[in-house]
Scaffold this motif. Structure first.
Motif, PDB file in Angstrom:
ATOM      1  N   HIS A  99      30.563 -22.097  62.644  1.00  0.00           N
ATOM      2  CA  HIS A  99      29.989 -21.790  63.969  1.00  0.00           C
ATOM      3  C   HIS A  99      30.922 -21.601  65.090  1.00  0.00           C
ATOM      4  CE1 HIS A  99      26.298 -22.233  66.992  1.00  0.00           C
ATOM      5  NE2 HIS A  99      26.870 -21.002  66.780  1.00  0.00           N
ATOM      6  N   LYS A 100      31.120 -20.554  65.559  1.00  0.00           N
ATOM      7  CA  LYS A 100      32.380 -20.364  66.637  1.00  0.00           C
ATOM      8  C   LYS A 100      31.673 -19.535  67.731  1.00  0.00           C
ATOM      9  CE  LYS A 100      36.652 -18.646  67.308  1.00  0.00           C
ATOM     10  NZ  LYS A 100      37.942 -17.688  66.857  1.00  0.00           N
ATOM     11  N   ASP A 101      31.885 -19.864  69.016  1.00  0.00           N
ATOM     12  CA  ASP A 101      31.710 -19.189  70.092  1.00  0.00           C
ATOM     13  C   ASP A 101      30.218 -18.868  70.266  1.00  0.00           C
ATOM     14  OD1 ASP A 101      34.397 -18.716  70.820  1.00  0.00           O
ATOM     15  OD2 ASP A 101      34.544 -16.699  69.603  1.00  0.00           O
ATOM     16  N   ASN A 102      29.353 -19.827  70.015  1.00  0.00           N
ATOM     17  CA  ASN A 102      28.025 -20.042  70.067  1.00  0.00           C
ATOM     18  C   ASN A 102      27.318 -18.638  69.604  1.00  0.00           C
ATOM     19  OD1 ASN A 102      28.092 -22.364  71.585  1.00  0.00           O
ATOM     20  ND2 ASN A 102      28.876 -21.278  73.341  1.00  0.00           N
ATOM     21  N   SER A 103      27.951 -18.237  68.436  1.00  0.00           N
ATOM     22  CA  SER A 103      27.241 -16.938  67.578  1.00  0.00           C
ATOM     23  C   SER A 103      25.618 -17.440  67.438  1.00  0.00           C
ATOM     24  CB  SER A 103      27.921 -17.047  66.197  1.00  0.00           C
ATOM     25  OG  SER A 103      27.103 -16.124  65.565  1.00  0.00           O
ATOM     26  N   ARG A 104      24.962 -16.394  68.030  1.00  0.00           N
ATOM     27  CA  ARG A 104      23.372 -16.320  67.995  1.00  0.00           C
ATOM     28  C   ARG A 104      23.163 -16.304  66.500  1.00  0.00           C
ATOM     29  NH1 ARG A 104      22.908 -12.405  72.904  1.00  0.00           N
ATOM     30  NH2 ARG A 104      23.083 -10.963  70.880  1.00  0.00           N
ATOM     31  N   GLY A 105      23.727 -15.577  65.878  1.00  0.00           N
ATOM     32  CA  GLY A 105      23.110 -15.192  64.380  1.00  0.00           C
ATOM     33  C   GLY A 105      23.422 -16.373  63.687  1.00  0.00           C
ATOM     34  N   THR A 106      24.633 -17.222  63.675  1.00  0.00           N
ATOM     35  CA  THR A 106      24.833 -18.282  63.077  1.00  0.00           C
ATOM     36  C   THR A 106      23.761 -19.524  63.484  1.00  0.00           C
ATOM     37  OG1 THR A 106      27.130 -17.808  62.870  1.00  0.00           O
ATOM     38  CG2 THR A 106      26.660 -20.185  62.371  1.00  0.00           C
ATOM     39  N   ALA A 107      23.521 -19.547  64.864  1.00  0.00           N
ATOM     40  CA  ALA A 107      22.483 -20.359  65.210  1.00  0.00           C
ATOM     41  C   ALA A 107      21.003 -20.340  64.584  1.00  0.00           C
ATOM     42  CB  ALA A 107      22.515 -20.249  66.778  1.00  0.00           C
ATOM     43  N   SER A 108      20.830 -18.923  64.568  1.00  0.00           N
ATOM     44  CA  SER A 108      19.351 -18.683  64.109  1.00  0.00           C
ATOM     45  C   SER A 108      19.441 -19.033  62.527  1.00  0.00           C
ATOM     46  CB  SER A 108      19.022 -17.284  64.204  1.00  0.00           C
ATOM     47  OG  SER A 108      19.621 -16.216  63.265  1.00  0.00           O
ATOM     48  N   THR A 109      20.359 -19.013  61.716  1.00  0.00           N
ATOM     49  CA  THR A 109      20.519 -19.115  60.561  1.00  0.00           C
ATOM     50  C   THR A 109      20.267 -20.994  60.401  1.00  0.00           C
ATOM     51  OG1 THR A 109      21.764 -17.564  59.681  1.00  0.00           O
ATOM     52  CG2 THR A 109      21.481 -19.281  57.792  1.00  0.00           C
ATOM     53  N   ILE A 110      20.983 -21.771  61.154  1.00  0.00           N
ATOM     54  CA  ILE A 110      20.908 -23.026  61.303  1.00  0.00           C
ATOM     55  C   ILE A 110      19.410 -23.505  61.491  1.00  0.00           C
ATOM     56  CG2 ILE A 110      21.730 -25.328  62.596  1.00  0.00           C
ATOM     57  CD1 ILE A 110      24.383 -23.605  62.876  1.00  0.00           C
ATOM     58  N   ARG A 111      18.899 -23.052  62.532  1.00  0.00           N
ATOM     59  CA  ARG A 111      17.532 -23.313  62.768  1.00  0.00           C
ATOM     60  C   ARG A 111      16.547 -23.067  61.601  1.00  0.00           C
ATOM     61  NH1 ARG A 111      18.796 -20.953  67.450  1.00  0.00           N
ATOM     62  NH2 ARG A 111      17.824 -19.018  67.061  1.00  0.00           N
ATOM     63  N   PHE A 112      16.817 -21.830  60.917  1.00  0.00           N
ATOM     64  CA  PHE A 112      15.725 -21.538  60.067  1.00  0.00           C
ATOM     65  C   PHE A 112      15.817 -22.491  58.823  1.00  0.00           C
ATOM     66  CE2 PHE A 112      16.058 -16.813  61.239  1.00  0.00           C
ATOM     67  CZ  PHE A 112      14.802 -16.856  61.717  1.00  0.00           C
ATOM     68  N   ALA A 113      17.126 -22.780  58.446  1.00  0.00           N
ATOM     69  CA  ALA A 113      17.442 -23.903  57.296  1.00  0.00           C
ATOM     70  C   ALA A 113      17.032 -25.123  57.763  1.00  0.00           C
ATOM     71  CB  ALA A 113      18.903 -23.715  57.151  1.00  0.00           C
ATOM     72  N   SER A 114      17.389 -25.511  59.075  1.00  0.00           N
ATOM     73  CA  SER A 114      16.569 -26.915  59.504  1.00  0.00           C
ATOM     74  C   SER A 114      15.149 -27.115  59.360  1.00  0.00           C
ATOM     75  CB  SER A 114      17.200 -27.327  60.837  1.00  0.00           C
ATOM     76  OG  SER A 114      18.597 -27.556  60.942  1.00  0.00           O
ATOM     77  N   ARG A 115      14.368 -26.005  59.921  1.00  0.00           N
ATOM     78  CA  ARG A 115      13.030 -26.021  59.744  1.00  0.00           C
ATOM     79  C   ARG A 115      12.648 -25.931  58.073  1.00  0.00           C
ATOM     80  NH1 ARG A 115      12.574 -21.337  64.235  1.00  0.00           N
ATOM     81  NH2 ARG A 115      12.867 -22.561  66.000  1.00  0.00           N
ATOM     82  N   ALA A 116      13.315 -25.429  57.221  1.00  0.00           N
ATOM     83  CA  ALA A 116      12.976 -25.299  55.910  1.00  0.00           C
ATOM     84  C   ALA A 116      13.495 -26.815  55.208  1.00  0.00           C
ATOM     85  CB  ALA A 116      13.648 -24.376  55.068  1.00  0.00           C
ATOM     86  N   GLY A 117      14.178 -27.567  55.714  1.00  0.00           N
ATOM     87  CA  GLY A 117      14.475 -28.761  55.381  1.00  0.00           C
ATOM     88  C   GLY A 117      15.789 -28.585  54.350  1.00  0.00           C
ATOM     89  N   ILE A 118      16.542 -27.711  54.685  1.00  0.00           N
ATOM     90  CA  ILE A 118      17.721 -27.701  53.850  1.00  0.00           C
ATOM     91  C   ILE A 118      18.823 -28.111  54.640  1.00  0.00           C
ATOM     92  CG2 ILE A 118      19.330 -25.710  53.044  1.00  0.00           C
ATOM     93  CD1 ILE A 118      16.985 -23.872  52.940  1.00  0.00           C
ATOM     94  N   HIS A 119      19.665 -28.922  53.888  1.00  0.00           N
ATOM     95  CA  HIS A 119      20.970 -29.359  54.411  1.00  0.00           C
ATOM     96  C   HIS A 119      21.967 -28.402  55.105  1.00  0.00           C
ATOM     97  CE1 HIS A 119      24.078 -32.617  54.922  1.00  0.00           C
ATOM     98  NE2 HIS A 119      24.781 -31.591  54.472  1.00  0.00           N
ATOM     99  N   VAL A 120      22.391 -28.682  56.171  1.00  0.00           N
ATOM    100  CA  VAL A 120      23.413 -27.776  56.963  1.00  0.00           C
ATOM    101  C   VAL A 120      24.509 -28.444  57.232  1.00  0.00           C
ATOM    102  CG1 VAL A 120      24.000 -26.142  58.927  1.00  0.00           C
ATOM    103  CG2 VAL A 120      21.454 -26.505  57.935  1.00  0.00           C
TER     104      VAL A 120
END
Length: 124
Positions: A99-120
């Motif tokens: 994650h660099k420069d507040n990338s929205r795409g990276t942030a969205s994947t982190i959110r989807f994974a966190s909600r799914a209970g996947i370790h990030v």
């Protein structure tokens, strides 16, 4: 073991991506599993660095597979988040997020994974 690589298109530390994937490979080996890498298709940044690592690992004979997810940009900016959600819905053991420069795409994947209970694992 399935790992998702997500990251900024301007991620300029290929060594960090390679080291993280190497660690994931050895974790998979310890579990007696193949490492399956899921990633986006951006020709630059973290996706590209991950693709180069997979190609090098396969040339070296390592038990590594890859699935590349392409965003449907014809539908507009929603193509990226839809692709990211699809990667997560297909399941994973972990996400490697560069994650660099507040990338929205990276942030969205982190959110989807966190909600799914996947370790990030987040690299900045």
């Amino acid at each position: 073991m399935r790992g998702i690589v997500t990251g900024s298109r301007n991620w300029d530390k290929p060594g960090t991506v390679w080291l993280a994937l190497q660690a994931a490979y050895w974790e998979a080996r310890r579990l007696r599993e193949r490492l399956d890498v899921a990633r986006g298709d951006c020709p630059a940044g973290a996706d590209a660095h991950a693709g180069l690592w997979v190609a090098a690992a396969q040339r070296a004979g390592l038990d590594v597979a890859e699935r590349v997810y392409r965003a449907d940009w014809s539908i507009g900016p929603a193509g990226g988040p839809i692709r990211n959600e699809a990667m997560v819905k297909d399941g994973a053991s972990k996400v490697l997020a560069f994650h660099k420069d507040n990338s929205r795409g990276t942030a969205s994947t982190i959110r989807f994974a966190s909600r799914a209970g996947i370790h990030v694992d987040i690299y900045t």
